[in-house]
Design an enzyme around this catalytic site. Structure first.
Site, PDB file in Angstrom:
ATOM      1  N   HIS A   1      -9.863   1.202   4.351  1.00 22.92           N
ATOM      2  CA  HIS A   1      -8.624   1.413   5.110  1.00 22.92           C
ATOM      3  C   HIS A   1      -8.903   2.403   6.248  1.00 22.92           C
ATOM      4  CE1 HIS A   1      -4.589   2.697   6.134  1.00 22.92           C
ATOM      5  NE2 HIS A   1      -4.165   1.571   5.585  1.00 22.92           N
TER       6      HIS A   1
ATOM      7  N   GLU B   1      -6.068  -4.793  10.320  1.00 27.34           N
ATOM      8  CA  GLU B   1      -5.062  -3.768  10.578  1.00 27.34           C
ATOM      9  C   GLU B   1      -5.441  -3.007  11.850  1.00 27.34           C
ATOM     10  OE1 GLU B   1      -2.821  -2.604   6.772  1.00 27.34           O
ATOM     11  OE2 GLU B   1      -4.604  -1.364   6.856  1.00 27.34           O
TER      12      GLU B   1
ATOM     13  N   GLU C   1      -7.336   4.838   7.345  1.00 25.39           N
ATOM     14  CA  GLU C   1      -7.111   6.258   7.027  1.00 25.39           C
ATOM     15  C   GLU C   1      -8.310   6.830   6.273  1.00 25.39           C
ATOM     16  OE1 GLU C   1      -3.290   5.640   5.228  1.00 25.39           O
ATOM     17  OE2 GLU C   1      -2.472   5.171   7.213  1.00 25.39           O
TER      18      GLU C   1
ATOM     19  N   ASN D   1       0.862  -1.179   0.000  1.00 30.33           N
ATOM     20  CA  ASN D   1       0.000   0.000   0.000  1.00 30.33           C
ATOM     21  C   ASN D   1       0.902   1.234   0.000  1.00 30.33           C
ATOM     22  OD1 ASN D   1      -1.828   2.018   0.453  1.00 30.33           O
ATOM     23  ND2 ASN D   1      -2.456   1.326   2.500  1.00 30.33           N
TER      24      ASN D   1
ATOM     25  N   LYS E   1       0.064   4.207  -0.454  1.00 27.18           N
ATOM     26  CA  LYS E   1      -0.652   5.390   0.066  1.00 27.18           C
ATOM     27  C   LYS E   1      -0.426   6.585  -0.871  1.00 27.18           C
ATOM     28  CE  LYS E   1      -0.481   3.385   4.623  1.00 27.18           C
ATOM     29  NZ  LYS E   1      -0.472   3.552   6.061  1.00 27.18           N
TER      30      LYS E   1
ATOM     31  N   GLY F   1       1.658   2.530  10.850  1.00 31.75           N
ATOM     32  CA  GLY F   1       2.606   3.634  10.745  1.00 31.75           C
ATOM     33  C   GLY F   1       3.211   4.046  12.073  1.00 31.75           C
TER      34      GLY F   1
ATOM     35  N   SER G   1       2.693  -1.795  10.506  1.00 33.42           N
ATOM     36  CA  SER G   1       4.134  -1.788  10.817  1.00 33.42           C
ATOM     37  C   SER G   1       4.831  -3.118  10.518  1.00 33.42           C
ATOM     38  CB  SER G   1       4.362  -1.371  12.271  1.00 33.42           C
ATOM     39  OG  SER G   1       3.906  -0.044  12.475  1.00 33.42           O
TER      40      SER G   1
HETATM   41  P1  PGA Z   1       2.287   0.552   7.746  1.00 29.21           P
HETATM   42  O1  PGA Z   1       0.876   0.713   6.988  1.00 29.21           O
HETATM   43  O2  PGA Z   1       2.891  -0.724   7.236  1.00 29.21           O
HETATM   44  O3  PGA Z   1       3.072   1.751   7.347  1.00 29.21           O
HETATM   45  O4  PGA Z   1       1.995   0.502   9.198  1.00 29.21           O
HETATM   46  C1  PGA Z   1       0.050  -0.381   6.756  1.00 29.21           C
HETATM   47  C2  PGA Z   1      -1.232   0.082   6.118  1.00 29.21           C
HETATM   48  O5  PGA Z   1      -1.711   1.162   6.464  1.00 29.21           O
HETATM   49  O6  PGA Z   1      -1.798  -0.620   5.270  1.00 29.21           O
END
Ligand code: PGA
Length: 249
Positions: free
Chosen positions: A95, A167, A97, A9, A11, A173, A213
């Site tokens: 997601h 998640e 976000e 991803n 983003k 993140g 992460s």
């Molecule tokens: P991250 O993001 O690996 O940076 O924690 C995962 C995601 O949001 O899909």
């Protein structure tokens, strides 16, 4: 039995030349792998460019969001048929976000999941609890609501083809990964719910990814869990070395 998926991803990162360079490096290093599926999910603006780079490899293309209507007066939106048209196989839906910053709800996720299937896209439906919810002992209740509402009305056959990503919001993140046993507990629960919705046999075929992460140091332990069938990788997918190491967990 379930083929693992490692999905990247990206983003809101990568301009055209950067995206093509990264996709090319990934393709050169892992573009012929057959025992796991690799999915790159770049921003809309570079989907076509990335598609051109990975076309003759085993790597699949995914988008990060879409609208629930096929076409119409929805300024600024992109539909499932448009994604299909440029060669997407997958689309990430719900997601955290998008839930947090853009008002995505279990209901909109559900409308999107239905239209994705009818267009021939495989949705990667994200679920996950926030830190306060985990601390209050509400994790499984939140997950149940997200799974049941987000996936309601799908047929058993569609359910079977689904990908779910667990998640935990507190792990995205932040550098804080869920412990493998925490991931396994929730993912086992998700499979149980999927069994109630789509039948036990179909639920056994559904890939449930972990995300939050993921890095080259923690992927193996996560993948050793019975109900972890892959990873949705954010930050560590932006760097070819770390992403390739994760693919080779
Ligand atoms: P991250 O993001 O690996 O940076 O924690 C995962 C995601 O949001 O899909």
């Amino acid at each position: 039995m379930r083929k693992p998926i490692i999905a990247a991803n990206w983003k809101m990162n990568k301009l055209t030349s950067e995206a093509m360079d990264l996709a090319r490096e990934v393709r050169n290093k892992v573009g012929t792998i057959a025992d796991r599926e690799i999915v790159l999910c770049p921003p809309f603006t570079v989907l076509s460019s990335v598609k051109g780079v990975i076309e003759d490899s085993s790597i699949k293309l995914g988008a990060q969001n879409m609208h629930w209507e096929i076409r119409g007066a929805y300024t600024g939106e992109v539909s499932s048929v448009m994604l299909k048209d440029i060669g997407c196989n997958y689309v990430i839906l719900g997601h955290s976000e998008r839930r947090r910053y853009f008002g995505e709800t279990n209901e909109t996720v559900n409308k999107k999941a239905r239209i994705a299937f009818s267009t021939g896209l495989i949705p990667i439906v994200c679920v996950g609890e926030r830190l306060q919810e985990r601390e209050k002992g509400e994790t499984l209740r939140i997950i149940e609501e997200q799974v049941k509402t987000g996936l309601s009305g799908l047929t058993r056959e569609q359910g079977k083809g689904l990908v779910v990503a667990y998640e935990p919001v507190w792990a995205i993140g932040t550098g804080k990964t869920a412990m493998p046993d925490q991931a396994e507990e929730v993912q086992r629960f998700i499979r149980k719910l999927l069994g109630q919705m789509f039948g036990e046999e179909n639920a056994q075929a559904i890939r449930i990814l972990y995300g939050g992460s993921i890095n080259p140091g923690n992927i193996s332990a996560l993948m050793s869990c019975e109900n972890v069938d892959g990873g949705l990788v954010g930050g560590a997918s932006l760097n070819v070395e770390s992403f390739v190491k994760i693919v080779h967990y």
